[in-house]
Design an enzyme around this catalytic site. Structure first.
Site, PDB file in Angstrom:
ATOM      1  N   ASP A  32     -10.368   7.472  -7.147  1.00 54.63           N
ATOM      2  CA  ASP A  32      -9.615   7.620  -5.949  1.00 54.63           C
ATOM      3  C   ASP A  32      -8.449   8.622  -6.979  1.00 54.63           C
ATOM      4  O   ASP A  32      -8.070   9.121  -7.963  1.00 54.63           O
ATOM      5  CB  ASP A  32      -8.505   5.804  -6.507  1.00 54.63           C
ATOM      6  CG  ASP A  32      -8.133   4.947  -5.142  1.00 54.63           C
ATOM      7  OD1 ASP A  32      -7.153   5.581  -4.963  1.00 54.63           O
ATOM      8  OD2 ASP A  32      -8.747   4.266  -4.804  1.00 54.63           O
ATOM      9  N   SER A  85      -5.388   4.877   0.074  1.00 55.78           N
ATOM     10  CA  SER A  85      -6.462   4.434   0.166  1.00 55.78           C
ATOM     11  C   SER A  85      -6.878   3.246   1.062  1.00 55.78           C
ATOM     12  O   SER A  85      -8.170   3.595   0.999  1.00 55.78           O
ATOM     13  CB  SER A  85      -6.271   3.745  -1.343  1.00 55.78           C
ATOM     14  OG  SER A  85      -5.970   3.424  -1.892  1.00 55.78           O
ATOM     15  N   HIS A 144       2.724   2.844   3.886  1.00 53.73           N
ATOM     16  CA  HIS A 144       3.010   1.826   3.560  1.00 53.73           C
ATOM     17  C   HIS A 144       4.149   1.587   5.249  1.00 53.73           C
ATOM     18  O   HIS A 144       4.277   0.328   5.955  1.00 53.73           O
ATOM     19  CB  HIS A 144       3.665   1.229   2.937  1.00 53.73           C
ATOM     20  CG  HIS A 144       2.882   1.020   1.253  1.00 53.73           C
ATOM     21  ND1 HIS A 144       1.660   0.470   1.074  1.00 53.73           N
ATOM     22  CD2 HIS A 144       2.112   2.055   0.374  1.00 53.73           C
ATOM     23  CE1 HIS A 144       0.762   0.087   0.044  1.00 53.73           C
ATOM     24  NE2 HIS A 144       0.984   1.047  -0.380  1.00 53.73           N
ATOM     25  N   HIS A 505       0.295  10.971  -3.471  1.00 54.96           N
ATOM     26  CA  HIS A 505      -1.121  11.653  -2.686  1.00 54.96           C
ATOM     27  C   HIS A 505      -0.733  13.144  -2.208  1.00 54.96           C
ATOM     28  O   HIS A 505       0.552  13.561  -2.306  1.00 54.96           O
ATOM     29  CB  HIS A 505      -1.733  10.225  -1.827  1.00 54.96           C
ATOM     30  CG  HIS A 505      -1.804   9.378  -1.928  1.00 54.96           C
ATOM     31  ND1 HIS A 505      -1.704   7.945  -0.996  1.00 54.96           N
ATOM     32  CD2 HIS A 505      -1.752   8.450  -3.448  1.00 54.96           C
ATOM     33  CE1 HIS A 505      -2.301   7.192  -1.755  1.00 54.96           C
ATOM     34  NE2 HIS A 505      -2.128   7.619  -3.233  1.00 54.96           N
TER      35      HIS A 505
HETATM   36  O1  LIG Z   1       0.013   2.616  -4.647  1.00 57.92           O
HETATM   37  C1  LIG Z   1       0.114   2.320  -3.496  1.00 57.92           C
HETATM   38  O2  LIG Z   1      -0.131   1.726  -2.734  1.00 57.92           O
HETATM   39  C2  LIG Z   1      -0.239   3.524  -2.714  1.00 57.92           C
HETATM   40  C3  LIG Z   1       0.490   4.481  -2.926  1.00 57.92           C
HETATM   41  O3  LIG Z   1       2.258   4.413  -2.110  1.00 57.92           O
HETATM   42  O4  LIG Z   1      -1.382   4.546  -3.124  1.00 57.92           O
HETATM   43  P1  LIG Z   1      -3.207   3.865  -3.127  1.00 57.92           P
HETATM   44  O5  LIG Z   1      -3.181   4.085  -1.277  1.00 57.92           O
HETATM   45  O6  LIG Z   1      -3.718   5.048  -3.317  1.00 57.92           O
HETATM   46  O7  LIG Z   1      -3.559   2.252  -2.888  1.00 57.92           O
HETATM   47 MN   LIG Z   2      -6.392   5.693  -2.874  1.00 57.51          MN
HETATM   48 MN   LIG Z   3      -2.961   5.505  -4.993  1.00 58.02          MN
END
Ligand SMILES: O=C(O)[C@@H](CO)OP(=O)(O)O
Ligand SMILES: [Mn+2]
Ligand SMILES: [Mn+2]
Length: 563
Positions: A32, A85, A144, A505
């Site tokens: 990841d 992710s 998000h 990211h």
């Molecule tokens: O932590 C999370 O929610 C996101 C970054 O906002 O990271 P990831 O997409 O890697 O889960």
């Molecule tokens: Mn991720």
């Molecule tokens: Mn992340």
């Protein structure tokens, strides 16, 4: 975007691959937050000791290459959108590119269709006498939520009858620079002032930092959601302020303060009374489009029976999500925009073809290799063939304090699953590059990357023992670049000359490596797919299991040549 023929009505049975044998154990490792970037002191992957991954890279270009993990290649609105992710694992598992939540919300707002949908009509019923509450991440990270979408929703909702609006803001600092919360609150306050000029009673009512208030995921720590409930719904928090700008500025005065972890706060009037508790008859919208960090709050807002914490009061509200966050649970039951229907994922195909699958990660990434991988679907396709195992993540400490996280434990579980010969595919997510990378702590991220490399070694050794095959890749970049940069790539410095830390990211491509004793000698990466991305991985994995991929999938990365 996929223009291949629809799969509806097509059989689930996959044709045998003409040249690749069935029956090999395939280890699928997702690192990841592990992108590829030039060597640089802010490239923690480069700075870390990673002998296992360095050795794999030497097999380029036949068995190591880069693939795209951001932007339109993974269904995001533009190529300026960093990967994440959700979209990354969706693409890896589904083998197809779907327009993702961010894009669907953009379209619905631009066309105005959002206001004609069932979800908006439902909440509008409350506009007469109730307040409209908007709860979500105040950010333009696009992971998000997005600030411009909140702005459009505020404007649109008021034009469609909302007379009293309260916004509950979660500060970011993870997908955007730490400290940017102040600017976002300022911009929001300007918008709310414009609404007030038009006679709409619009204010910020409560807030807090996303990692400490409201946005927990995979039930890692319900206390996070409780803090949010207390502030947003009950109007209770240790910190009270007259307005949101004062709140974030004051809370950030603590030298250790960080947008991700700001404590919960409530906005109060002259007499100390909260300005926006959630009451019977109100409407609530959670405006994040991404599911994982909103599902827990959605449960608290929607479920009559709920035992995760004491809600004290359970107001009778009309609640809608920006999207439906869980298709299986049908949660929330009302939503403003229909989510992408991700269908015919590789997990479902492989289950129909008898492939036994083991998937494992630690809590903070467990849903990534299961729920996201399977097209935002909870549970097993075939419980007699699949086993998903979750290792509890550390709670209550930031990940730079324990940067090795559970990498070793995940690798040991994967090793045992591989050696047991009970599974044909053993799939894991190793979280360090991402979770430690998000803290912005360079030293700790280097330690985390080394731990990830050691975990990979354990898994590859097990694959070696059983004559299997491995596929190692990542979902998006993070740890390979920890500095914010100017257009020429030079790190940006703040007014004290300190390099600005990049906690988010990145737009970088990610590596993919294949190998293992089970890999037929003539297998190599094709050279005719320079723009391939994460969605090309599913067909590749299907080939390595000895199957042809369905023709509506993005093409496989591998070919077999005579050796
Ligand atoms: O932590 C999370 O929610 C996101 C970054 O906002 O990271 P990831 O997409 O890697 O889960
Ligand atoms: Mn991720
Ligand atoms: Mn992340």
């Amino acid at each position: 975007m996929a223009t291949r023929p629809p799969a509806e009505g097509k059989p689930w049975e996959l044709a045998a691959h003409p040249r690749l044998a069935k029956g090999k154990v395939v280890g699928v490792v997702v690192l990841d937050g592990w992108g590829e970037a030039p060597p640089d002191p802010f490239n923690c992957i480069h700075a870390a000791d990673t002998p296992t991954l360095d050795a794999l890279k030497k097999a380029a270009p036949e068995r190591w290459r880069l693939i795209k993990a951001h932007g339109t290649a993974v269904g995001l609105p533009t190529d300026d959108d960093m990967g994440n992710s959700e979209v990354g694992h969706n693409a890896l598992g589904a083998g197809q590119i779907y327009a993702q939540g961010a894009k669907l919300v953009d379209l619905a707002l631009a066309s105005g269709k959002i206001y004609e949908g069932e979800g908006f009509k439902y909440i509008r019923e409350s506009f007469g006498s109730g307040t409209l509450h908007l709860i979500g991440l105040l950010s333009d990270g696009g992971v998000h939520s997005r600030f411009d979408q909140l702005q459009l929703l505020l404007k649109g909702a008021s034009e469609h009858g909302a007379r009293r609006i309260r916004v509950h803001v979660l500060t970011d600092g993870r997908d955007v620079l730490d400290g940017s919360s102040v600017r976002f609150v300022e911009m929001l306050e300007e918008d709310l002032a414009r609404l007030r000029d038009k006679g709409v009673d619009a204010r910020v009512a409560s807030g807090g930092g996303r990692m400490y208030v409201t946005m927990d995921r995979y039930e890692n720590d319900w206390q996070v959601v409780k803090r949010g409930w207390d502030a947003h719904v009950l109007g209770e928090a240790p910190h009270k302020f007259k307005n949101a700008l004062e709140a974030v500025k004051k809370l950030r005065e603590d030298p250790k303060a960080n947008d991700q972890y700001l404590p919960p706060f409530v906005i109060v009037d002259e007499s100390g009374k909260p300005v926006g508790q959630i009451q019977d008859g109100d409407a609530v919208v959670t405006f994040n489009f991404r599911a994982d960090r909103m599902v827990m709050l959605a449960k608290a807002l929607e479920y009559e029976n709920f035992d995760k914490f004491d809600r004290v009061r359970f107001p009778k509200i009309r609640y809608a999500g920006m999207l439906q966050y869980d298709g299986e649970l049908k949660l929330p039951s009302h939503y403003l925009v229909a989510p992408p229907e991700i269908e015919r994922t590789s997990g479902e195909y492989l289950a129909h073809n008898g492939i036994r699958i083991y998937a494992c990660s630690e809590t903070v990434k467990f849903g990534h290799v299961t729920f996201f991988w399977n097209g935002n679907r909870s549970g097993y396709f075939n419980p007699s063939l699949e086993k998903y195992e979750e290792i509890p993540s550390d709670i209550g400490i930031p990940f730079n304090v324990q940067p090795k996280m559970k990498a070793l434990e995940i690798a040991q579980k994967a090793r045992d699953a591989i050696l047991s010969r009970k599974f044909d595919q053993v799939r894991v997510n190793i979280a360090n590059g991402d979770m430690v990378g998000h803290t912005g702590d360079i030293e700790a991220t280097i330690v985390g990357c080394k731990a990830a490399d050691e975990a990979v070694k354990i898994i590859l050794d097990a694959i070696e023992q059983v004559g299997g095959i491995f596929v190692l890749t990542a979902d998006h970049g993070n740890a390979e670049d920890m500095a914010k940069r100017d257009k020429s790539g030079k790190p940006l410095r703040d007014k004290d000359g300190k390099v600005q830390t990049l906690t988010s990211h990145t737009l970088n491509p990610v590596p993919i490596a294949i190998g293992g004793p089970g890999l037929a000698p003539g297998v190599r990466f094709r050279t005719d797919l320079p723009n391939a991305g994460l969605a090309n991985v599913a067909a590749t994995v299907m080939n390595l299991h000895g199957f042809e991929a369905p023709d509506h999938y993005e093409p496989t990365l591998v070919e077999v040549v005579d050796k």
